[in-house]
Design an enzyme around this catalytic site. Sequence first.
Site, mmCIF file in Angstrom:
data_model
loop_
_atom_site.group_PDB
_atom_site.id
_atom_site.type_symbol
_atom_site.label_atom_id
_atom_site.label_comp_id
_atom_site.label_asym_id
_atom_site.label_seq_id
_atom_site.Cartn_x
_atom_site.Cartn_y
_atom_site.Cartn_z
ATOM 1 N N GLY A 201 -24.464 -1.012 42.648
ATOM 2 C CA GLY A 201 -24.214 -1.706 44.440
ATOM 3 C C GLY A 201 -25.501 -2.594 43.516
ATOM 4 N N SER A 202 -25.778 -3.409 42.743
ATOM 5 C CA SER A 202 -26.538 -4.789 42.545
ATOM 6 C C SER A 202 -27.536 -4.818 43.172
ATOM 7 C CB SER A 202 -26.721 -5.624 41.401
ATOM 8 O OG SER A 202 -25.499 -6.206 41.843
ATOM 9 N N ASN A 203 -27.002 -5.437 45.112
ATOM 10 C CA ASN A 203 -27.155 -6.001 46.247
ATOM 11 C C ASN A 203 -28.384 -4.602 46.754
ATOM 12 O OD1 ASN A 203 -25.244 -8.388 45.355
ATOM 13 N ND2 ASN A 203 -24.621 -7.600 47.148
ATOM 14 N N CYS B 205 -20.000 -3.439 40.529
ATOM 15 C CA CYS B 205 -19.687 -4.055 41.546
ATOM 16 C C CYS B 205 -20.970 -5.297 42.840
ATOM 17 C CB CYS B 205 -18.593 -3.702 42.909
ATOM 18 S SG CYS B 205 -19.715 -1.780 43.639
ATOM 19 N N GLU C 84 -26.520 2.442 44.336
ATOM 20 C CA GLU C 84 -27.426 1.789 45.546
ATOM 21 C C GLU C 84 -28.897 2.258 45.811
ATOM 22 O OE1 GLU C 84 -24.785 0.168 47.919
ATOM 23 O OE2 GLU C 84 -23.845 2.387 48.794
ATOM 24 N N HIS D 220 12.172 -23.380 58.986
ATOM 25 C CA HIS D 220 12.470 -24.452 57.831
ATOM 26 C C HIS D 220 11.494 -25.171 57.374
ATOM 27 C CE1 HIS D 220 13.435 -28.761 57.490
ATOM 28 N NE2 HIS D 220 14.398 -28.253 56.674
#
Length: 821
Positions: free
Chosen positions: A732-734, A782, A711, A421
């Site tokens: 994956g640029s990191n 990404c 990456e 409820h």
Amino acid sequence: MVNKSKKNILWLKEVNSKDIPLVGGKNASLGEMFNQLSGVGVRIPDGFAFTTAAYWYFLKENNFEEKLKEIFTQFNPKSIKSLQETGKRARDLVLKGEFPTDLKKEIETAYQELEKKYGKNCELAVRSSGVAEDAPKDSFAGQFETFLNVKGKEKLLKAVRECLASSFNDRVIAYREEKKLSHLEFALSIGVQKMVRSDRASSGIIFTLDTETGFPDVILINSIWGVGEMIVQGKVTPDEFYVHKPTFKKGFKSIILKNLGRKTKKYIFNKKGGLKEMVVNPKKQVGFSLNDEEILILAKWACLIEEHYKIPQDIEWAKDGRTGQLFIVQSRPETVHSPETTHSHSYQEYETETKNKPILFGTAIGDKIGQGRVRVISDVSKIIQFKKGEVLVTKMTDPDWVPIMRLASAIVTDEGGKTCHASIIARELGIPAIVGVQKASKVLRTGETITVDCTQGLKGRIFKGKIPFKIKKYDLKKAPKLRTKIMLNVGAPEIAFKSSFLPNDGVGLAREEFIIAEKIRVHPLALYHYEKIRSPKSNHGEIQKIVKQIDEITIEHKDKKEFFIKELAEGIAQIAAAFYPKEVIVRFSDFKTNEYRNLIGGEIFEKEEANPMLGFRGASRYLDKNFQPAFQMECDAIKRARDVFGFKNISLMVPFCRTIEEGRGVKDLIKKFGLFGRFGRATSIGRRTSETSETSETASESGLKVYVMCEIPSNVILAEEFLEIFDGMSIGSNDLTQLVLGLDRDNAQIAYIGDERNKTVKQMISKVIRVCKEKKKYCGICGEAPSTYEDFARFLVKEGIESISLNPNSVIKTIINLFDV
């Protein structure tokens, strides 16, 4: 022939959706379904309606109309005390009324007709049905009275009289005031229906959309043991099942989520009438209250009902334990999301940043933040103490609490789930609520200030004091269409449905890690080798502790491998469902060794590494013979999401693939584990062929695309060769930045060097985009950089990248930034 509008009793077969003025919303809907949907298999128990003509006749013959007018002339809507006094006087008056002789006889005769069909003294459900109830914009649901397991003529007459009096319940009067409806203009009808023996089986509620976000492409089924009133009262947490409508209608068994509830109690029929509470058998507590076939039948019926009414529905269902048959016992418009068009034009986010630790957790309702002074109220008789703007804290609410719930800045309850409820009313009022906190009313004190945070998906957090937050509002009509695809990075399945309302072209990165860490929590090899781990030979102290934890987490599964496959498949499926039929790129797990060690049982299977970032991860892990069983379970989960649930929009991505040989090896494993393999063909709605056509498929025939993360410098240098194996690359640029620049991105001392805008990194990225275009292969990104740096996002578009995948909170600002590139 008597005019229908003047009849005191109307059978369901005489009623349709146009008869709301005669029989109220609930009865009109039942009659409509009884007549229009029974023929296509939707099962409705028979019954009759005590009409609004009978209501006015009852009032007139007892001379109540003028007396009620006099009572309401003294009503002060701003005073809770006046509300309570007015309601009591009006109800007491109606309860003293007598049925005219002819009306009494009509009710008794109608009951005798039901007895002929269902047996002497058959059990009835007697429910009020208001003429303004169950409308798309105004829901009186649960505000009037309902009486269950009513047997015999005298008890039926008593229940009808009490339903009539409930037209003046305090909560009904308060609701009419809020909606500016006249208290004496609208009549009340009553539905009398054969009651399903769900006390011997199960029952629950169906919504034809996601109740938290309004996402329209799913059916949500809640189910408990026994009579369904227990759900609304919040005394148990129901089993929860989601079915994805578009793939289900194509013939797939698209039960994309099955969550086991906490069903410790149930209501059964009391021999003297009404209901009584009892404890559920421990074995049944850890089992689902519906099987897959029943889930799909209810889903099919829900689709048919929604298609008939052309509006989202809130449906009640019950299973008869004596016959095993399922029934629909109510359907009304879903009132929280139906009137709104906000999702198509605007998007709102609440954001908070704090290092403070929450003091309590529960299930979040909505996605807002509420703050205020606590008011702990143990009993509804004390609601007069409540002041506007306070946070209501109590064990659980019922319709009698509504007058103060609308005054609250937030609501916190000890008990309840997503369909109790408190949850239903909080959604309708747009008030943040956290339910199922268990000990809130004991821990929190009246007068202290708290923050109720519902911004983290279903994980509701309660903080001491006022936590700073901000509200971001986006006008989606202003978001321009770009030539570059804008995709999303999604890790938590819980945010997928809401994120789908953002402008997007799909998901460029669906991470498995969140599902494994938050939902599964156990190392996959600990599940795969469970029997070996729990054997007496290895059963020492630490192992015993691990086995106990696994048993608690996987309580519904004897086969622990199936637990991993089910949970991962469902998490992936939720993300795929949210964006269907757009592409959703699922990356295989990319935990580092230290992260795997942190999972339950991880220390048994994982060594310590000096530099996990550059260690045993990605493709090399999948190819390792010891880890391969875990990778196969991942493949099995994805196969289920694609082939059983029907999400052919899922593509795959291989992370951290160092060499061409690794690329070929992983691709061969994917094939070996059946992801390019066989699956049964879909047939009619909710069904699949038992004798499946098992034909081998190539990757192109199955439509499955497999990408590789770009990456590592080797991915860039040998891009042409990697693209001979894979269908494209996602940058994956990191990791690429740290490896190109030779730094440890976890080292704060040199973190400033790790900038994706570095000339070397950009040259690497430019090359990848160019090679992918030449090869006519997919190329996206990404990593975090486009979400963080506006100039970097513009650089990517100028280079001609096919897609940019962003964190959800960066989508709107990035689109606006790129519209002129």
